[in-house]
Design an enzyme around this catalytic site. Structure first.
Site, mmCIF file in Angstrom:
data_model
loop_
_atom_site.group_PDB
_atom_site.id
_atom_site.type_symbol
_atom_site.label_atom_id
_atom_site.label_comp_id
_atom_site.label_asym_id
_atom_site.label_seq_id
_atom_site.Cartn_x
_atom_site.Cartn_y
_atom_site.Cartn_z
ATOM 1 N N ILE A 35 6.494 52.223 -26.792
ATOM 2 C CA ILE A 35 7.881 52.327 -27.258
ATOM 3 C C ILE A 35 7.901 52.753 -28.717
ATOM 4 O O ILE A 35 8.857 53.363 -29.184
ATOM 5 C CB ILE A 35 8.631 50.995 -27.040
ATOM 6 C CG1 ILE A 35 10.141 51.211 -27.154
ATOM 7 C CG2 ILE A 35 8.153 49.920 -27.990
ATOM 8 C CD1 ILE A 35 10.953 50.000 -26.739
ATOM 9 N N TYR A 134 6.095 32.636 -23.520
ATOM 10 C CA TYR A 134 5.082 33.650 -23.216
ATOM 11 C C TYR A 134 4.272 33.248 -21.977
ATOM 12 O O TYR A 134 4.078 34.043 -21.049
ATOM 13 C CB TYR A 134 4.170 33.804 -24.437
ATOM 14 C CG TYR A 134 2.978 34.710 -24.261
ATOM 15 C CD1 TYR A 134 3.132 36.090 -24.149
ATOM 16 C CD2 TYR A 134 1.680 34.188 -24.239
ATOM 17 C CE1 TYR A 134 2.031 36.921 -24.015
ATOM 18 C CE2 TYR A 134 0.578 35.013 -24.106
ATOM 19 C CZ TYR A 134 0.753 36.379 -23.996
ATOM 20 O OH TYR A 134 -0.348 37.204 -23.860
HETATM 21 P P1 NAD Z 1 0.245 44.167 -28.774
HETATM 22 O O1 NAD Z 1 1.426 43.362 -29.173
HETATM 23 O O2 NAD Z 1 -0.759 44.512 -29.797
HETATM 24 O O3 NAD Z 1 0.725 45.528 -28.104
HETATM 25 C C1 NAD Z 1 1.781 45.570 -27.180
HETATM 26 C C2 NAD Z 1 2.408 46.940 -27.263
HETATM 27 O O4 NAD Z 1 3.534 46.947 -26.383
HETATM 28 C C3 NAD Z 1 2.936 47.281 -28.679
HETATM 29 O O5 NAD Z 1 2.348 48.478 -29.152
HETATM 30 C C4 NAD Z 1 4.437 47.440 -28.486
HETATM 31 O O6 NAD Z 1 5.007 48.479 -29.268
HETATM 32 C C5 NAD Z 1 4.530 47.748 -26.991
HETATM 33 N N1 NAD Z 1 5.835 47.418 -26.428
HETATM 34 C C6 NAD Z 1 6.635 46.369 -26.707
HETATM 35 N N2 NAD Z 1 7.768 46.463 -25.984
HETATM 36 C C7 NAD Z 1 7.668 47.585 -25.235
HETATM 37 C C8 NAD Z 1 8.518 48.213 -24.288
HETATM 38 N N3 NAD Z 1 9.723 47.720 -23.982
HETATM 39 N N4 NAD Z 1 8.068 49.339 -23.677
HETATM 40 C C9 NAD Z 1 6.871 49.877 -23.989
HETATM 41 N N5 NAD Z 1 6.037 49.342 -24.896
HETATM 42 C C10 NAD Z 1 6.444 48.199 -25.504
HETATM 43 O O7 NAD Z 1 -0.428 43.422 -27.528
HETATM 44 P P2 NAD Z 1 -1.952 43.488 -27.047
HETATM 45 O O8 NAD Z 1 -2.675 42.460 -27.790
HETATM 46 O O9 NAD Z 1 -2.438 44.862 -27.036
HETATM 47 O O10 NAD Z 1 -1.762 42.933 -25.564
HETATM 48 C C11 NAD Z 1 -1.711 43.768 -24.441
HETATM 49 C C12 NAD Z 1 -1.584 42.883 -23.207
HETATM 50 O O11 NAD Z 1 -2.679 41.964 -23.164
HETATM 51 C C13 NAD Z 1 -0.318 42.012 -23.174
HETATM 52 O O12 NAD Z 1 0.107 41.885 -21.832
HETATM 53 C C14 NAD Z 1 -0.803 40.680 -23.681
HETATM 54 O O13 NAD Z 1 0.002 39.630 -23.192
HETATM 55 C C15 NAD Z 1 -2.191 40.635 -23.102
HETATM 56 N N6 NAD Z 1 -3.085 39.717 -23.840
HETATM 57 C C16 NAD Z 1 -3.480 39.991 -25.114
HETATM 58 C C17 NAD Z 1 -4.315 39.102 -25.777
HETATM 59 C C18 NAD Z 1 -4.774 39.329 -27.182
HETATM 60 O O14 NAD Z 1 -5.418 38.444 -27.781
HETATM 61 N N7 NAD Z 1 -4.518 40.497 -27.778
HETATM 62 C C19 NAD Z 1 -4.747 37.933 -25.128
HETATM 63 C C20 NAD Z 1 -4.296 37.679 -23.844
HETATM 64 C C21 NAD Z 1 -3.489 38.587 -23.189
HETATM 65 N N1 SER Z 2 -3.845 36.136 -27.921
HETATM 66 C C1 SER Z 2 -2.602 35.945 -27.249
HETATM 67 C C2 SER Z 2 -1.606 35.280 -28.118
HETATM 68 O O1 SER Z 2 -2.026 34.602 -29.040
HETATM 69 C C3 SER Z 2 -2.837 35.099 -26.025
HETATM 70 O O2 SER Z 2 -2.387 35.737 -24.904
HETATM 71 O O3 SER Z 2 -0.438 35.414 -27.892
#
Ligand code: NAD
Ligand code: SER
Length: 311
Positions: A35, A134
Site C-alpha cells: 500500500i 493482533y
Molecule cells: P511489516 O509491518 O513490516 O510490513 C507489513 C506491510 O504491510 C507494510 O509494508 C505495510 O505498508 C503493508 N500494509 C499495511 N496495510 C496494507 C494494506 N491495506 N494493503 C497492502 N499492504 C498493507 O510486517 P512484517 O514484519 O513484514 O510482517 C509480515 C507478516 O508476518 C504479517 O502477517 C505479520 O503478522 C507476520 N509476522 C511478522 C513477525 C515479525 O517479527 N516481523 C512475526 C510474526 C508474524
Molecule cells: N513480531 C511480531 C510482533 O511483535 C509478532 O507477530 O508483533
C-alpha cells in the site's frame, strides 16, 4: 511459469523475501506490491477487493505470499484498522486465490497462543484464545485458511513466526521490535532504553532463517504436511538482559536501561518458547543461526552501514 504475488512486500519480511524469490525465479516472475510506495513495487491495497482480483487475473498469478498486516503494538493502538487489514484483507486474498486457484502463504504468529499456557515450549496444538487484538486476528486467520483449504480445496500454508530480527528494513510496529532497535542504538549511541522488562523471555529468529523456512515450506510436498495453518517455528528464546549481555561482548561500553510501556502487557501474554518439532519432522526445518551467531552477524552488519561510518 505463473507469477508470484507478494502483498505487504515493503515490510520487514517482504523486503527480504522479494530479493530471495527474485534470485530463485527471476525478476519477471515476481510481482511485489504494497500500500505504501516502494521503488519497483506496484501499489496494492489488500482491502480493495476488485483491485486484488484484477491484479491476480491480469498478472497470471499462481502463488501469493500475503504479508500485508498490522502488527501487535500498532494493532492495540488502532484495533479497527488491524481487524480490517488482518481479517478483511486476508478474506479478499483468499477469495481471489479461490477464483484463480492460487497457492497461498499466510503468516501467523506466536501471538495466537492463549496467555498462561500450562506447557512451555508451546506445543503445535495448544489453546489459541489470545487476549490481544493482533493475536485474535491471527487466530481467526488460521481458521479462515483451514476453512478455505477444506471447503475450496486450496493449498494454503502458514508459519507461526517468532519475533524476527533483521537489518534490511525496520520492523513495522510489533512488540519484538526492541530486539532490532537495540542493535542500532548500541552501535550509534552505546545505550538503549528497552520498552520491555529485563526478564521478559520471547521466542526469536534471525531473518535469513525465516526466509529460508518460508520458501522451504512452500516447496514441501503437500502430502507430508500435517498442519499447514500454521506450523510453529522456533530458533532460540532470550530476554532483553541476555541480549544486552551478548551485545556487550562485541561493544563492551554498551549499556541498557528499562522503561516498560504498554507493550509489556502484550509480551506477557505470549509464550517464552514454542515447540517446532512438527516443522522439523514434516519438512525438515532446521535453523542455521543460533543466538550467538545471530548477534555477531547483526552487530557486524549494523556497524558496516554507511550511516554508522561503514561502506
Ligand atoms: P511489516 O509491518 O513490516 O510490513 C507489513 C506491510 O504491510 C507494510 O509494508 C505495510 O505498508 C503493508 N500494509 C499495511 N496495510 C496494507 C494494506 N491495506 N494493503 C497492502 N499492504 C498493507 O510486517 P512484517 O514484519 O513484514 O510482517 C509480515 C507478516 O508476518 C504479517 O502477517 C505479520 O503478522 C507476520 N509476522 C511478522 C513477525 C515479525 O517479527 N516481523 C512475526 C510474526 C508474524
Ligand atoms: N513480531 C511480531 C510482533 O511483535 C509478532 O507477530 O508483533
Amino acid at each position: 511459469m505463473k507469477k508470484i504475488l507478494i502483498t505487504g512486500a515493503a515490510g520487514q519480511i517482504g523486503s527480504e523475501l522479494v530479493s530471495f524469490l527474485v534470485e530463485i525465479y527471476g525478476r519477471y516472475n515476481i510481482v511485489a506490491t504494497d500500500i505504501k510506495k516502494y521503488p519497483g513495487y506496484l501499489s496494492l491495497d489488500c482491502l480493495d477487493r476488485d483491485a486484488v482480483r484484477y491484479l491476480v487475473a491480469e498478472r497470471d498469478i499462481g502463488v501469493i505470499y500475503h504479508l500485508a498486516a498490522i502488527l501487535s503494538a500498532k494493532a492495540e493502538n488502532d484495533p479497527e484498522t488491524a481487524i480490517n487489514v488482518n481479517n478483511n484483507g486476508l478474506y479478499n486474498i483468499l477469495e481471489a486465490a479461490r477464483r484463480a486457484r492460487c497457492r497461498v502463504f499466510v503468516p501467523s504468529s506466536i501471538a495466537v497462543f492463549s496467555p498462561g499456557l500450562p506447557v512451555i515450549p508451546a506445543p503445535q496444538e495448544s489453546s489459541t484464545r489470545p487476549d490481544t487484538i493482533y493475536g485474535m486476528t491471527k487466530a481467526w486467520g488460521e481458521m479462515l485458511c483451514d476453512y478455505y483449504a477444506a471447503r475450496h480445496d486450496l493449498d494454503i500454508r502458514g508459519i507461526r513466526y517468532p519475533g524476527l530480527i533483521s537489518s534490511e528494513t525496520e520492523p513495522g510496529g510489533g512488540t519484538t521490535d526492541y530486539a532490532v532497535d537495540i542493535f542500532y542504538q548500541a552501535v550509534k549511541t552505546g545505550h538503549y532504553t528497552c520498552f520491555l522488562k529485563k526478564n521478559t523471555k520471547l521466542p526469536m529468529m534471525y531473518m535469513p532463517d525465516a526466509i529460508q523456512a518460508t520458501v522451504q515450506l512452500m516447496s514441501a510436498p503437500k502430502k507430508k504436511l500435517r498442519f499447514k495453518n500454521a506450523y510453529n517455528l522456533a530458533a532460540f528464546s532470550f530476554t532483553p538482559a541476555e541480549l544486552a549481555r551478548a551485545i556487550k561482548k562485541h561493544i563492551p561500553e554498551f549499556r541498557i536501561t528499562y522503561k516498560p510501556d504498554s507493550r509489556q502487557k502484550i509480551a506477557d501474554s505470549w509464550p517464552a518458547a514454542i515447540d517446532d518439532a512438527p516443522a522439523r519432522q514434516d519438512w525438515n526445518w532446521n535453523p542455521r543461526y543460533d543466538f550467538a551467531t545471530m548477534v555477531a552477524d547483526m552487530v557486524s552488519i549494523v556497524k558496516n552501514k554507511p550511516e554508522n561510518g561503514g561502506n
